[in-house]
Design an enzyme around this catalytic site. Structure first.
Site, PDB file in Angstrom:
ATOM      1  N   ASP A 354       0.837  -1.196   0.000  1.00  0.00           N
ATOM      2  CA  ASP A 354       0.000   0.000   0.000  1.00  0.00           C
ATOM      3  C   ASP A 354       0.876   1.252   0.000  1.00  0.00           C
ATOM      4  O   ASP A 354       1.860   1.344   0.756  1.00  0.00           O
ATOM      5  CB  ASP A 354      -0.891  -0.029   1.246  1.00  0.00           C
ATOM      6  CG  ASP A 354      -1.787   1.177   1.359  1.00  0.00           C
ATOM      7  OD1 ASP A 354      -2.659   1.341   0.498  1.00  0.00           O
ATOM      8  OD2 ASP A 354      -1.608   1.952   2.322  1.00  0.00           O
ATOM      9  N   GLU A 390       1.705  -0.433  -5.005  1.00  0.00           N
ATOM     10  CA  GLU A 390       0.776   0.640  -5.319  1.00  0.00           C
ATOM     11  C   GLU A 390       1.673   1.866  -5.502  1.00  0.00           C
ATOM     12  O   GLU A 390       2.147   2.434  -4.514  1.00  0.00           O
ATOM     13  CB  GLU A 390      -0.225   0.870  -4.199  1.00  0.00           C
ATOM     14  CG  GLU A 390      -1.232   1.963  -4.543  1.00  0.00           C
ATOM     15  CD  GLU A 390      -2.183   2.273  -3.392  1.00  0.00           C
ATOM     16  OE1 GLU A 390      -3.337   2.631  -3.673  1.00  0.00           O
ATOM     17  OE2 GLU A 390      -1.764   2.186  -2.222  1.00  0.00           O
TER      18      GLU A 390
END
Length: 714
Positions: A354, A390
């Site tokens: 993330d 990401e």
């Protein structure tokens, strides 16, 4: 709650500074905690009735406080109280009134309860110069000593090649909370995800990997608890080694660890890999106003990036209040120890990082040569599993799609935006679409990466569901309690002229076709496709595009409202992809002429009129129709024995225009005829038209995709 100086064992031996955490050796437990600035550390042991026993650790080696407790074993609840200076203006936030979770705890027990005692500063004022004296122990989770053994015999990780991978992004709880064939006691748990009813869904659909939303132990933010909400998605990590306790059907005294392992083993047995969405960029402690739960009280300036010139504040590249400082060796060690643990002990197959750009910031800019990449790339364990970035954060310069180094794959945000623009009717032309359909060579080819560096997706947990993308153009997030400030406002969707649900058959039909168009585009694109759980079922969140705090039926998969035709359509497409190597190429196309073909190329692009696209066509923003020809005789790949791979050839026509169009199917040498395999104007994609058509003009409906298999005469 009473405390006593002596506990289950009144004797504390010196123990060892390694490994960090609490580890049972069969006769006792060794504990080790890193803190650079503490003056003393108390280990706190808890009886089943909650009685606390404090043990002062006497040994410190290289900033690690350690001890061994004979007789203390699995099931023991524990935490720490760390003594030292309290001076937020210099970054010091030690406060022994706060019970702290061990960053290396393998299991966590207990809920976070909102109370003023959670906060380390006095009087409710974050800039107070004195620590808060209230004891937080009754209101915070504790670590649990565990037994690591598990019967892994027979576990066989699938090790699916990247080019064969189809990812299914799914929430552990939301997957089965409403599944009628999963026993009620198992719904919403690791055991529920491993239940044959759900595993069969994955296998029948044809996906090869689940990407689980965060399962590291997390807690809800105070601002959500004050509103009576909770963090559903889980991007608020507190324990990087512990599976989230609330997803366990078997209790929390370490049983959640065993249940997680059993889930992984069951999925592996079905040929499904397990990828974890991990949040190493920030923690649940938030900014300077947030609670003191672990890192902040153990060594605030050692774990977090503090604001330059103002150490009482945090550098926030994540939008969540703080950023872990991976420039520091101890933080890098925490990250790597955690990753290795989940691979070696929990048998997971990869990670999706993330806000990965936040991890790659050496000072301010995102650095391709940062220590984060160095330690990942040289690690003999972590470098061998699937690594997905990401590739953005919320800081300046944080959007780094295409800029991560080799070994990494990336969530391709440009793929999402391009495909959404095309199917929403935006006049963006077809040039960018062509790159996205063929693996995004403009992003990934220059540094030696391959098409599977691109994880292609159109929807994810964050944003509209696929159905909602073509039902709503405006978000409906009132239930989140943020007055509509949260969630993306520019969604690149299209509502077919009616906002929200409609009873108009024409509107319903075109919306359903748009969903099929996007799924077809995604699953016929080169790269690694990622589906969001429920999109294949017609799932809706009723227009909420940021349901992070909606732990209810709005977020859970509704197994009683399945679009059976859409399910059939999606599974047919995945099967087609699996059967056709030309649709999942391992190398980029280069437009070369295929030897012996009479003039065809491995990749060619056709305009509606039948000719190949001209330079003018490529820059025509009004062009909404494109034909992609893939010659299966020109695949740049070899099998395991070195033999060239040969496949069928395909012509894929995409037409995003609002009116029907006449397209000319090219004749020899490209094809002698074409077999209709997928036509998105039909609910299951199976065309009732004649199976084979001759080259030449043919009318294509508005907003549709065709996948035509090339027929060649002997």
């Amino acid at each position: 709650m009473a405390d006593r100086a002596a506990g289950p064992s009144s004797e504390v031996w010196p123990g060892s500074p390694a490994p960090l955490g609490a580890h049972w050796d069969g006769t006792g437990t060794n504990v080790a905690l890193w803190t650079a600035g503490a003056s003393a550390v108390d280990l706190c042991l808890f009886d089943p009735d909650g009685t606390e026993h404090r043990q002062r650790l006497q040994e410190t080696t290289h900033q690690v406080w350690h001890g061994r407790l004979p007789g203390v074993g699995p099931g023991q609840r524990y935490g720490y109280r760390v003594h030292g200076g309290y001076d937020p203006s210099s970054g010091a936030r030690y406060n022994p009134a706060k019970l702290l979770l061990d960053p290396y705890a393998r299991a966590v027990d207990g809920e976070l309860t909102l109370d003023p005692a959670l906060f380390g500063y006095a009087g409710g004022h974050p800039d107070a110069g004195s620590p808060d004296p209230l004891d937080s122990a009754p209101f915070v989770p504790r670590g649990v000593v565990i037994h690591d053994s598990f019967p892994w015999a027979g576990d066989a990780p699938p090790r699916t090649a990247w080019s064969d991978t189809v990812i299914y992004e799914v929430h552990v709880k939301g997957a089965t909370m409403r599944h009628p064939d999963v026993p009620p006691a198992l719904r919403g748990t690791y055991a529920g995800l491993a239940h044959p009813a759900f595993v069969e869904h994955l296998v029948s659909l044809g996906v090869t990997a689940v990407e689980l939303l965060p399962v590291h132990h997390f807690v809800s933010e105070p601002h959500l608890l004050r509103r009576g909400l909770t963090n559903y998605w889980g991007y608020n990590t507190l324990g990087y080694f512990a599976p989230h306790a609330a997803y366990s059907s078997a209790g929390t005294g370490g049983a959640q660890v065993t249940e997680f392992k059993a889930m992984v083993k069951a999925l592996h047995a079905a040929g499904i890999e397990v990828i974890l969405d991990v949040v190493y960029n920030h923690t649940a402690e938030g900014d300077h106003t947030g609670p003191t739960l672990s890192f902040k009280g153990i060594d605030n300036s050692g774990y977090y990036r503090l604001a330059g010139g103002e150490p009482a504040r945090y550098t926030d590249y994540t939008g969540c209040g703080n950023t872990l400082d991976v420039r520091r060796p101890q933080v890098l060690a925490l990250l790597m120890d955690s990753l290795r643990y989940w691979v070696t002990e929990m048998h997971v197959d990869g990670f999706r990082f993330d806000l990965a750009s936040a991890l790659a910031r050496s000072f301010h800019d995102v650095d391709r040569l940062s220590a984060f990449f160095d330690v990942i790339h040289q690690d003999p364990v972590v470098s061998q599993v699937k690594l997905i970035a990401e590739p953005w954060d919320v800081g300046e310069g944080g959007y780094q799609v295409g800029n991560f180094p080799p070994l990494w794959t990336e969530w391709n945000g440009k793929y999402r935006d391009t495909v959404r623009d095309v199917w929403s009717g935006a006049h963006v032309g077809v040039r960018d679409l062509a790159y996205r359909l063929t693996g995004s060579s403009d992003l990934y080819r220059s540094d030696g990466r391959r098409p599977f560096a691109s994880v292609n997706f159109v929807t994810a947990h964050d944003g509209f569901t696929l159905r909602d993308l073509y039902t709503y153009e405006r978000k409906r997030n009132d239930a989140n309690g943020e007055e509509g400030r949260d969630g993306e406002s520019h969604n690149r969707g299209w509502n077919a002229g009616v906002e929200g649900p409609s009873d108009d058959p024409a509107v319903i039909e075109v919306r359903a076709r748009q969903v099929r168009n996007v799924l077809t585009t995604l699953l016929l694109s080169t790269g690694v496709p990622m589906l969001t759980a429920g999109d294949e079922l017609g799932r809706t969140q009723e227009g909420n595009n940021n349901a992070y705090c909606q732990d209810n039926e709005l977020s859970w998969l509704d197994w009683g409202a399945i679009d059976a035709d859409l399910w059939t359509f999606a599974s047919r497409l995945i099967a087609l992809r699996r059967q056709s190597p030309v649709l999942r190429q391992e190398a980029f196309f280069d437009g070369h002429e295929v030897p012996g073909s009479g003039g065809t190329r491995d990749l060619a692009w056709f305009a509606p009129g039948g000719g190949q696209l001209s330079t003018e066509d490529w820059y025509d923003t009004g062009l909404q129709t494109i034909g992609m020809y893939l010659d299966g005789r020109g695949i740049r790949a070899r099998d395991e024995r070195g033999r060239p791979v040969v496949d069928d050839s395909w012509l894929v026509y995409l037409h995003a225009g609002p009116a029907e169009v006449t397209v000319h199917l090219p004749g020899p040498p490209w094809a002698d005829a074409y077999e209709f395999v997928v036509s998105t104007e039909y609910p299951t994609g199976a065309p009732p038209r004649p199976a084979v058509v001759a080259p030449g003009p043919i009318t294509m409906p508005s907003r549709s995709v065709w996948a035509l298999r090339v027929v060649r005469r002997p």
